[in-house]
Design a protein around this motif. Structure first.
Motif, PDB file in Angstrom:
ATOM      1  N   ASP A 138     -13.262 -51.457  -4.749  1.00 26.29           N
ATOM      2  CA  ASP A 138     -12.659 -50.347  -5.496  1.00 26.29           C
ATOM      3  C   ASP A 138     -11.561 -49.705  -4.651  1.00 26.29           C
ATOM      4  O   ASP A 138     -11.635 -48.538  -4.277  1.00 26.29           O
ATOM      5  CB  ASP A 138     -13.735 -49.318  -5.867  1.00 26.29           C
ATOM      6  CG  ASP A 138     -13.206 -48.198  -6.763  1.00 26.29           C
ATOM      7  OD1 ASP A 138     -12.196 -48.417  -7.460  1.00 26.29           O
ATOM      8  OD2 ASP A 138     -13.800 -47.103  -6.746  1.00 26.29           O
ATOM      9  N   LEU A 139     -10.510 -50.465  -4.352  1.00 24.89           N
ATOM     10  CA  LEU A 139      -9.459 -49.985  -3.452  1.00 24.89           C
ATOM     11  C   LEU A 139      -8.585 -48.907  -4.070  1.00 24.89           C
ATOM     12  O   LEU A 139      -7.817 -48.257  -3.363  1.00 24.89           O
ATOM     13  CB  LEU A 139      -8.579 -51.155  -2.996  1.00 24.89           C
ATOM     14  CG  LEU A 139      -9.275 -52.260  -2.198  1.00 24.89           C
ATOM     15  CD1 LEU A 139      -8.248 -53.238  -1.644  1.00 24.89           C
ATOM     16  CD2 LEU A 139     -10.127 -51.684  -1.069  1.00 24.89           C
ATOM     17  N   ALA A 140      -8.683 -48.702  -5.375  1.00 23.78           N
ATOM     18  CA  ALA A 140      -7.940 -47.621  -6.023  1.00 23.78           C
ATOM     19  C   ALA A 140      -8.796 -46.374  -6.207  1.00 23.78           C
ATOM     20  O   ALA A 140      -8.325 -45.376  -6.750  1.00 23.78           O
ATOM     21  CB  ALA A 140      -7.402 -48.088  -7.385  1.00 23.78           C
ATOM     22  N   ALA A 141     -10.045 -46.412  -5.755  1.00 22.96           N
ATOM     23  CA  ALA A 141     -10.983 -45.278  -5.882  1.00 22.96           C
ATOM     24  C   ALA A 141     -11.102 -44.814  -7.325  1.00 22.96           C
ATOM     25  O   ALA A 141     -11.125 -43.621  -7.604  1.00 22.96           O
ATOM     26  CB  ALA A 141     -10.551 -44.116  -4.984  1.00 22.96           C
ATOM     27  N   GLU A 142     -11.233 -45.763  -8.218  1.00 25.48           N
ATOM     28  CA  GLU A 142     -11.339 -45.426  -9.639  1.00 25.48           C
ATOM     29  C   GLU A 142     -12.746 -44.987 -10.016  1.00 25.48           C
ATOM     30  O   GLU A 142     -12.930 -44.310 -11.025  1.00 25.48           O
ATOM     31  CB  GLU A 142     -10.922 -46.635 -10.481  1.00 25.48           C
ATOM     32  CG  GLU A 142      -9.455 -47.006 -10.334  1.00 25.48           C
ATOM     33  CD  GLU A 142      -9.088 -48.263 -11.094  1.00 25.48           C
ATOM     34  OE1 GLU A 142      -8.071 -48.239 -11.810  1.00 25.48           O
ATOM     35  OE2 GLU A 142      -9.808 -49.277 -10.968  1.00 25.48           O
ATOM     36  N   ARG A 143     -13.734 -45.347  -9.205  1.00 22.83           N
ATOM     37  CA  ARG A 143     -15.114 -45.009  -9.550  1.00 22.83           C
ATOM     38  C   ARG A 143     -15.602 -43.750  -8.839  1.00 22.83           C
ATOM     39  O   ARG A 143     -16.798 -43.475  -8.816  1.00 22.83           O
ATOM     40  CB  ARG A 143     -16.026 -46.198  -9.198  1.00 22.83           C
ATOM     41  CG  ARG A 143     -15.723 -47.443 -10.016  1.00 22.83           C
ATOM     42  CD  ARG A 143     -16.915 -48.400 -10.019  1.00 22.83           C
ATOM     43  NE  ARG A 143     -17.217 -48.910  -8.705  1.00 22.83           N
ATOM     44  CZ  ARG A 143     -16.697 -50.041  -8.218  1.00 22.83           C
ATOM     45  NH1 ARG A 143     -15.839 -50.738  -8.935  1.00 22.83           N
ATOM     46  NH2 ARG A 143     -17.032 -50.452  -7.018  1.00 22.83           N
ATOM     47  N   GLY A 144     -14.691 -42.995  -8.280  1.00 23.59           N
ATOM     48  CA  GLY A 144     -15.063 -41.761  -7.606  1.00 23.59           C
ATOM     49  C   GLY A 144     -14.238 -41.574  -6.351  1.00 23.59           C
ATOM     50  O   GLY A 144     -13.888 -42.554  -5.688  1.00 23.59           O
ATOM     51  N   TYR A 145     -13.928 -40.322  -6.052  1.00 25.67           N
ATOM     52  CA  TYR A 145     -13.064 -40.053  -4.900  1.00 25.67           C
ATOM     53  C   TYR A 145     -13.512 -38.797  -4.177  1.00 25.67           C
ATOM     54  O   TYR A 145     -13.812 -37.771  -4.789  1.00 25.67           O
ATOM     55  CB  TYR A 145     -11.611 -39.888  -5.350  1.00 25.67           C
ATOM     56  CG  TYR A 145     -10.669 -39.561  -4.209  1.00 25.67           C
ATOM     57  CD1 TYR A 145     -10.287 -40.537  -3.300  1.00 25.67           C
ATOM     58  CD2 TYR A 145     -10.183 -38.262  -4.019  1.00 25.67           C
ATOM     59  CE1 TYR A 145      -9.435 -40.254  -2.236  1.00 25.67           C
ATOM     60  CE2 TYR A 145      -9.333 -37.965  -2.963  1.00 25.67           C
ATOM     61  CZ  TYR A 145      -8.962 -38.969  -2.075  1.00 25.67           C
ATOM     62  OH  TYR A 145      -8.128 -38.683  -1.029  1.00 25.67           O
ATOM     63  N   SER A 146     -13.553 -38.897  -2.853  1.00 22.74           N
ATOM     64  CA  SER A 146     -13.825 -37.761  -1.979  1.00 22.74           C
ATOM     65  C   SER A 146     -12.810 -37.792  -0.852  1.00 22.74           C
ATOM     66  O   SER A 146     -12.608 -38.839  -0.227  1.00 22.74           O
ATOM     67  CB  SER A 146     -15.246 -37.853  -1.407  1.00 22.74           C
ATOM     68  OG  SER A 146     -15.378 -37.090  -0.232  1.00 22.74           O
ATOM     69  N   LYS A 147     -12.154 -36.670  -0.584  1.00 18.77           N
ATOM     70  CA  LYS A 147     -11.156 -36.618   0.489  1.00 18.77           C
ATOM     71  C   LYS A 147     -11.755 -37.040   1.825  1.00 18.77           C
ATOM     72  O   LYS A 147     -11.157 -37.813   2.579  1.00 18.77           O
ATOM     73  CB  LYS A 147     -10.579 -35.206   0.604  1.00 18.77           C
ATOM     74  CG  LYS A 147      -9.813 -34.711  -0.607  1.00 18.77           C
ATOM     75  CD  LYS A 147      -9.379 -33.263  -0.404  1.00 18.77           C
ATOM     76  CE  LYS A 147      -8.697 -32.711  -1.638  1.00 18.77           C
ATOM     77  NZ  LYS A 147      -8.315 -31.288  -1.466  1.00 18.77           N
ATOM     78  N   GLY A 148     -12.936 -36.502   2.118  1.00 20.18           N
ATOM     79  CA  GLY A 148     -13.566 -36.803   3.389  1.00 20.18           C
ATOM     80  C   GLY A 148     -13.949 -38.263   3.513  1.00 20.18           C
ATOM     81  O   GLY A 148     -13.688 -38.911   4.530  1.00 20.18           O
ATOM     82  N   ARG A 149     -14.568 -38.820   2.471  1.00 17.78           N
ATOM     83  CA  ARG A 149     -14.986 -40.218   2.523  1.00 17.78           C
ATOM     84  C   ARG A 149     -13.781 -41.155   2.574  1.00 17.78           C
ATOM     85  O   ARG A 149     -13.828 -42.204   3.225  1.00 17.78           O
ATOM     86  CB  ARG A 149     -15.871 -40.551   1.317  1.00 17.78           C
ATOM     87  CG  ARG A 149     -17.279 -39.998   1.434  1.00 17.78           C
ATOM     88  CD  ARG A 149     -18.149 -40.451   0.271  1.00 17.78           C
ATOM     89  NE  ARG A 149     -18.298 -41.900   0.240  1.00 17.78           N
ATOM     90  CZ  ARG A 149     -19.152 -42.589   0.993  1.00 17.78           C
ATOM     91  NH1 ARG A 149     -19.938 -41.955   1.855  1.00 17.78           N
ATOM     92  NH2 ARG A 149     -19.234 -43.899   0.903  1.00 17.78           N
ATOM     93  N   ALA A 150     -12.711 -40.776   1.885  1.00 18.89           N
ATOM     94  CA  ALA A 150     -11.511 -41.613   1.913  1.00 18.89           C
ATOM     95  C   ALA A 150     -10.958 -41.710   3.334  1.00 18.89           C
ATOM     96  O   ALA A 150     -10.587 -42.794   3.797  1.00 18.89           O
ATOM     97  CB  ALA A 150     -10.457 -41.050   0.968  1.00 18.89           C
TER      98      ALA A 150
END
Length: 300
Positions: A138-150
């Motif tokens: 999921d390189l586009a972070a389409e299934r969820g996004y967190s600034k810290g985890r990114a």
């Protein structure tokens, strides 16, 4: 070390750690190529345009490097940002901090000197220990996004890449070192310009207790870039105490040294960027296929 006659590329050399690293290397005689988005902000060096968030820019920059390269410092990074997509449709923090550097390293590998002194330094973060896996499907972070985890995920990927690159270089018999270093808590613009008031307050406490100014935080990076005693496989960084500038060779957490994760990450990065590494030291650009895949931007 005297760096006279040596060429060094530092990404993100217009501010913070990159600027401090580039200035010290230039002071010691190196020809410093500052790989930056805005060359006017790095006019004290040989500044050239590089946007790691755009693989076309990475390719154009690499094509313009004609001179032999002694040291590549993969320093530039972003963090604490809302979800955005790169020019090729990947989540921007991962694209900038890892995919762009992966492509840049592969494209410049045939320019690196094979004199036994050349090295590639990957600037990481000790926060990588807090993330055990990577969302490589999921390189586009389409299934969820967190600034810290990114951010942490991108730094874990950079560390895994740095270790795996050294293993592959050794197997190929190339006399180039790939090392990983971190600055500890650095008082730099990326750590100071946080979007929330609470985040800025928390960071100000950290900086006051364990933070170092950029010129001191850059010491482990400079050590990795220049000192013959620096060893691949160590996580080179400072002690926790802010007044102690000694360089510490820390152990890598087992999950970051996992060859299975490294092999999967490498395959995904090759597919995403279109870059294949010329580990045998030939002269042809290490690129296979039509180039990086372009993805349709997703909403968000």
């Amino acid at each position: 070390m005297d760096m006279a006659g040596r060429t060094v590329i530092v990404t993100g050399a217009s501010s913070g750690l990159g600027q401090a690293t580039a200035r010290e290397l230039k002071r010691r005689g190196a020809h410093v190529i500052a790989a930056v988005r805005t060359p006017a902000r790095a006019a004290e060096f040989d500044a050239r345009v590089l946007d790691l968030n755009d693989l076309d820019s990475v390719r154009a920059f690499a094509a313009g490097v004609r001179e032999p390269v002694d040291v590549l410092v993969n320093n530039a990074g972003i963090g604490n940002r809302p979800r955005e997509l790169s020019a090729q449709g990947f989540e921007s923090t991962f694209a900038t901090n890892f995919l762009g550097h992966f492509a840049l390293t592969g494209l410049l590998l045939d320019r690196m000197r094979d004199d036994g002194r050349a090295r590639i330094v990957h600037v990481g973060s000790a926060l990588y220990r807090h993330m055990k896996t990577l969302p490589l499907d999921d390189l586009a972070a389409e299934r969820g996004y967190s600034k810290g985890r990114a951010y942490v995920g991108s730094k874990l990927a950079q560390l895994v890449f740095g270790l795996e690159l050294d293993r592959r270089l050794r197997r190929a018999g190339r006399p180039i070192r790939s090392l990983v270093a971190h600055p500890g808590m650095a008082n730099t613009p990326m750590n100071s310009n946080l979007p929330s008031r609470a985040g800025r307050a928390f960071m100000s406490v950290l900086q006051a207790t364990v933070g170092r100014p950029a010129d001191r935080a850059a010491i482990p990076i400079l050590y990795a870039a220049t000192d013959p005693a620096a060893r691949p496989g160590d996580f080179i960084g400072p002690r926790l105490r802010r007044w102690d500038d000694r360089v510490h060779a820390g152990a890598i957490a087992p999950h970051a040294a996992d060859p299975t994760l490294a092999a999967r990450l490498w395959a995904v990065a090759e597919d995403a960027t279109g870059v294949r590494f010329d580990l045998d030291g030939g002269t042809a650009p290490p690129v296979a296929g039509p180039g990086p895949r372009r993805r349709r931007p997703a909403a968000g």
